[in-house]
Design an enzyme around this catalytic site. Sequence first.
Site, short mmCIF file in Angstrom:
data_model
loop_
_atom_site.label_atom_id
_atom_site.label_comp_id
_atom_site.label_asym_id
_atom_site.label_seq_id
_atom_site.Cartn_x
_atom_site.Cartn_y
_atom_site.Cartn_z
N PHE A 2 -0.36 44.95 23.86
CA PHE A 2 0.64 45.81 24.52
C PHE A 2 0.44 47.30 24.24
O PHE A 2 1.41 48.06 24.15
CB PHE A 2 2.06 45.39 24.14
CG PHE A 2 2.24 43.91 23.97
CD1 PHE A 2 1.84 43.05 24.97
CD2 PHE A 2 2.77 43.38 22.81
CE1 PHE A 2 1.97 41.67 24.82
CE2 PHE A 2 2.91 42.01 22.65
CZ PHE A 2 2.52 41.16 23.65
N CYS A 3 -0.81 47.73 24.09
CA CYS A 3 -1.10 49.15 23.85
C CYS A 3 -0.34 49.68 22.63
O CYS A 3 0.16 50.80 22.64
CB CYS A 3 -0.77 50.00 25.08
SG CYS A 3 -1.78 49.63 26.51
N ASN A 4 -0.22 48.84 21.62
CA ASN A 4 0.47 49.25 20.40
C ASN A 4 -0.31 48.74 19.19
O ASN A 4 0.02 47.71 18.60
CB ASN A 4 1.90 48.71 20.37
CG ASN A 4 2.78 49.47 19.39
OD1 ASN A 4 2.41 49.66 18.24
ND2 ASN A 4 3.94 49.90 19.85
#
Length: 794
Positions: free
Chosen positions: A410-412
Amino acid sequence: MGIQKHFVQQPATPPPSPPASTNGILSASDYDGRLDEIRRTEYPQLKTVFLDHTGSTVCAASHIQSFAAELMTQVPANPHSRHAESQWTQARIDHARDRLLAFAGTSAKRYAVVFTANATAAIRLAAEITPMEKNGEFCYTRESHTSVVGVRSLAADQGVCVRPIEFTDIGEVTASTRCRGTSLLAYPAQCNFSGQRFPLSVGDTVSKLYESTTDTHVPWWVLVDAAAYAASSPLRLDAHGAGPDFVALSMYKIFGAPTGLGALLIRRSSVPFLRTKRYFGGGTVAGLTFDQPWQVYRSDIEARLEDGTVNFHDIISLHHALDAHANIYGSIDVVARHARVVTEYAVHELRALRHQNGRLVCEVYGHTSESVFGPTVAFNVKDSAGKYIGYMEVERLAAMAGISLRAGRFCNPGAAQKWLCLSAQELMQHASLGYVCGDDHDLVDAKPVGALRVSFGAMTSIHDIDQLVKFLLHQFWDYSMAGSSISRLPIVPMENNPSLSVQAQVDKVIIYPVKSCHGWTVPSGTSWPITNHGLRYDRVFVLMREHSSLPMQQKQVPNMALIRPRIDMDQSTLVLEAPGHEPLEISLRPDALQLETTETQVCSTRVRAVRVRSDKISLWLSSVLSVSCYLACEPRLLESGANSPHSSCHPDKSFANKAQILMVTQESSRKVEQWIAEDSAPGDAVARIRVGPMQYRPNIIVKSLGTDMIKPFEELEWSSVRVDGSTFAVAGPCRRCQMISIDQESAKKLKEPYATLARRMRVDGKVVFGIYLNATGSLLSTSIKPGATINAAL
């Protein structure tokens, strides 16, 4: 060694999830019982269980309708002009700024609104105009989105020290005793991985650590990424004292639309101390010269920072988004209460799921009493032995069940490393092996490298959560991967162990000259050449989009199934046919094609490809698929034949995914059809679906020979296969995806056979059907034909 261990046995009926009215969690109504009506009138597009609101929420019908009506009666125009339409547009833009500030709980007296393309652009702009100094720092907290982490490159270019920190370290990091220069602190109001929330009061807390006047700014600037938070919770910026210097917002995260609009809220007391942007665009300067490095910037901060013409259509759309949101829900506080109830219910239900032996079905990350969490829940699924099930597999199955959720990291990166216990060294090692975000490598050494995420919006219902729980129970309750793992046996010479061999017959041989397009069945009685790359002309071409390194796939473009190939060996030509189009003839001789080297990627493997330079071919393909594309090939694969100089080289494969040849059996195909009929309700049209072996896109279809009957899925036990003297090693089962549920005749997307295979036929947690073959040693026979006898070693 029995083959039954490969089947996913249907367990006893799982216990039903407790109804919402009895679980003791629901403490608020669904908008006083209006939610069903809201969904019916405002969100008629919700045909599935949509649980990806952190990715993007759903726009309301009244928003789109009223916006369209305004466009039909008004003429939005470039606000940089001076005519009536332009002035009307500028007034709408100014009013939109005020309304957005009111939604954020503040006013133009305290904050300015600078419109951007999205929240990412807002974050980058904030970094560019923060006057960071070389002796200062850029600090970002662990839960920061990639868009925030990316600021570290800008900071490093300026010689600023970059420092990733935990949120709990902020007090120590920003202490006045250690501050040496102007610095920037960035953090999210809500983590988009776990949903963990962080207070908006950090800016005020930091400000109070220092004595400041109207002539100075404290050494620490604070940027808050509120893109995920603002969709389900009030910002109330005026309630936080000094407040953050910057707040980044995304409109589609809050309202579903417009998608091309973000905003950077800038505290007005910070404006005098901003760094001047190096680039300036149209509309940002009050005067400049062509031949001297002189320009005067506009005095108002909004015009000074909005390069070029703002997206005035989307800004006008924002008015209607705000109207619809207020009309439907009343206020963001009402939405916040609803989202909290739905989240608590979802967490409770997921944690309540247990296998018969008491083990958890879901491992939920976060959502503990120690912290505050928003309407985002990350989790992974485990089998009854406590082993992780690949999240990509769960995502595929959910999609087939009509449930939309998210899978990955999740781009985290920080939150993913924290909750999944992944070290930086592990991630770098994965990358060195070719594993990248978004690929199918969901488990590495039985450990998840990502997770599943469900997130909830204003219109999410308790029924949506019940459907998710029902799906998890149906697919994974009491499922054990240990009971479906393959134990490999060493290859045993068949001539020395006749009792360990099985005889079968080749029913059909199928070639797929263009990867992901329809197959061509070799005529009965025709011997087809085998090369060290597999069957001759199999997957020697791929379709590519301009400026993409990935070949097109039928999963994304189902109409590729309608492109039917035909090979003329005598003329060395490939003929492509498609409904409504004249046949296209392509030479199979490399010297007759105009070629240009490029590069592509097949299943994480970089592969050399050569573009076929032909406007005629590109136009034909683009017309059939309604997608601009071109044909590419590997000339070496066109040249290699029975007498090719390459025939003694190490076995290789074409543009095929994992191995040279895919083999399936008629018996296994019929078993799946039987399962589909058994699992379907009486009279259900699904039970009448014919799912023949061609649906699995095999190269070789095998059937029983005489009285030596093949058992369903017996091929999963085979270690090698011999066809007319040529030996092939079994490279393992073929992992399947939703592509097998695209009807190869009509190109329509169906649920079967993937949905049934997912319930009944998983190996090591993966949905499989068929086996991969690779040539071993020299090929004693250089061809295969329908009717040939196969000897398979067990």
